[in-house]
Design an enzyme around this catalytic site. Sequence first.
Site, PDB file in Angstrom:
ATOM      1  N   GLY A 220     -22.958 -45.601 -13.338  1.00 17.79           N
ATOM      2  CA  GLY A 220     -21.537 -45.802 -13.688  1.00 17.79           C
ATOM      3  C   GLY A 220     -21.269 -46.937 -14.748  1.00 17.79           C
ATOM      4  O   GLY A 220     -22.385 -47.440 -15.062  1.00 17.79           O
ATOM      5  N   ASN A 221     -20.167 -47.660 -14.497  1.00 19.22           N
ATOM      6  CA  ASN A 221     -20.029 -48.774 -15.620  1.00 19.22           C
ATOM      7  C   ASN A 221     -18.566 -49.438 -14.962  1.00 19.22           C
ATOM      8  O   ASN A 221     -18.155 -49.203 -13.760  1.00 19.22           O
ATOM      9  CB  ASN A 221     -19.616 -48.367 -17.089  1.00 19.22           C
ATOM     10  CG  ASN A 221     -18.593 -47.297 -17.052  1.00 19.22           C
ATOM     11  OD1 ASN A 221     -17.392 -47.934 -16.858  1.00 19.22           O
ATOM     12  ND2 ASN A 221     -18.482 -46.271 -17.365  1.00 19.22           N
ATOM     13  N   ARG A 222     -18.540 -50.750 -15.571  1.00 18.32           N
ATOM     14  CA  ARG A 222     -17.470 -51.505 -14.910  1.00 18.32           C
ATOM     15  C   ARG A 222     -16.175 -51.479 -15.123  1.00 18.32           C
ATOM     16  O   ARG A 222     -15.355 -52.292 -14.731  1.00 18.32           O
ATOM     17  CB  ARG A 222     -17.957 -52.966 -15.343  1.00 18.32           C
ATOM     18  CG  ARG A 222     -19.187 -53.559 -14.460  1.00 18.32           C
ATOM     19  CD  ARG A 222     -19.607 -54.882 -14.879  1.00 18.32           C
ATOM     20  NE  ARG A 222     -18.553 -55.764 -15.357  1.00 18.32           N
ATOM     21  CZ  ARG A 222     -18.443 -56.828 -16.158  1.00 18.32           C
ATOM     22  NH1 ARG A 222     -19.747 -56.929 -16.924  1.00 18.32           N
ATOM     23  NH2 ARG A 222     -17.677 -57.453 -15.949  1.00 18.32           N
ATOM     24  N   SER A 223     -15.901 -50.379 -15.888  1.00 18.54           N
ATOM     25  CA  SER A 223     -14.494 -50.242 -16.477  1.00 18.54           C
ATOM     26  C   SER A 223     -13.482 -49.980 -14.995  1.00 18.54           C
ATOM     27  O   SER A 223     -13.848 -49.066 -14.224  1.00 18.54           O
ATOM     28  CB  SER A 223     -14.057 -48.934 -17.118  1.00 18.54           C
ATOM     29  OG  SER A 223     -12.788 -48.643 -17.669  1.00 18.54           O
TER      30      SER A 223
END
Length: 412
Positions: A220-223
């Site tokens: 995933g990512n931090r958005s």
Amino acid sequence: MARLLLGVTGGIAAYKAVAFVRLATAAGHVVRVLQTPASQRFVAPETFRAITGAPVLSDEFQPDPLRGAFPGDPLPTHEPISHLALVERADLYVIAPATANTIAALAQGRADALVASAYLAADGPVLVAPAMNHRMWHHPATVRNVARVRDDGAVIVPPGSGRLASLGEAGDGRLAEPDELLDAVERRLADGARHDLAGLRVLVSAGGTREPIDAVRYVGNRSSGRMGYAVAERAAARGARVTVVAANVALPDPPGVDVVRVGTAEELRRACSAAFDATDVLVMAAAVADFRPATPESGKIKKQGRAGMTVELEPTTDVLSELSARRRDGQVLVGFAAEHGDGALGHARGKLERKRLDAVVLNDVSVPGIAFDAVDNAVTIVTADGERIVERASKVDVADEILDAVVARLPS
Ligand code: CTP
């Protein structure tokens, strides 16, 4: 200068309404105040009378010495039939603080106090700023009532978080600070004048996709989705019909916006693709995975017996490029570019051309305190005409700048 009608209801936070009136009058607005009887136990009407220069009303049957006029207006020659004359003349009706009880009355359309009957009689914009204990704020009844009032068209100024009036309690429920209230007022007044997205359909993607490695793990990512949600919220406030495709966003739904929830890049692709043809404006703020695990396990991968592990990744579809390849005349497409340090502008301009976009919003993710998972952002909006630098500001303000760029590119 605007005519503000302020409804004050009974909570400790009524004292902040005094500070708000001071700020609003200092900013050049004229204010009249309605108070519920309960609120007069917290702040006396004389206080509001002194700082507004006008009498305070709290009862339907109380004659208004100013006959429904605002300070500075000529005194009407006729006694108004009802004291609702005040809300007719107001540019904006602000209810702050709004107690749980008042919000319930607004949700149900009960006209049992002047503050509530003025709400029913208001055909102009209304802003409601709740304040209450955090348990009351989170009660499903309040959640339901707030949603109803919002759906009925009022702008809700969400309460802040921190220490509450009852000793030792903290949480959500504090009335927004007076300067935040004034910001919300100015914004709502400006939106009244600026309905520049009225009748348009806007599609926004927000958040970050998650690509499964196994049944419990993902890439995933931090958005957080804050930037996309701010664009959606502002587009709706400016009159658009807005759909937001939200990838793993844990924020409250933006008011008046349809939310389609997705998890993976492929789900986001399908949701955006389904809505794209009918849309006039696409703002692709989501952080979409460029790669995903090629063979996700259906169960949970066990560590036993493994010295290490390699996850093979395969590319995902570039959703924005795919949509832009089938764009029709008149659609406006905005992409985002998260770049790190040197060469950022060149890369963003490359994306603008490669993906055939109208604008690219460039975030330099090497700057601490902005962009990913932050409240603020600072961006450069890159278009064929040049660049516009938006200095550090709230994501809501940055959203307005992005939408200004969109409006400039809409077919006339
Ligand atoms: N995007 C997309 N589908 C993807 C990846 C990205 O629609 N699979 C969109 C994003 O929503 C964003 C823009 O494309 O609007 C970002 O472009 P991209 O070239 O992917 O930028 P980065 O992810 O920053 O990638 P890189 O710099 O590595 O090329």
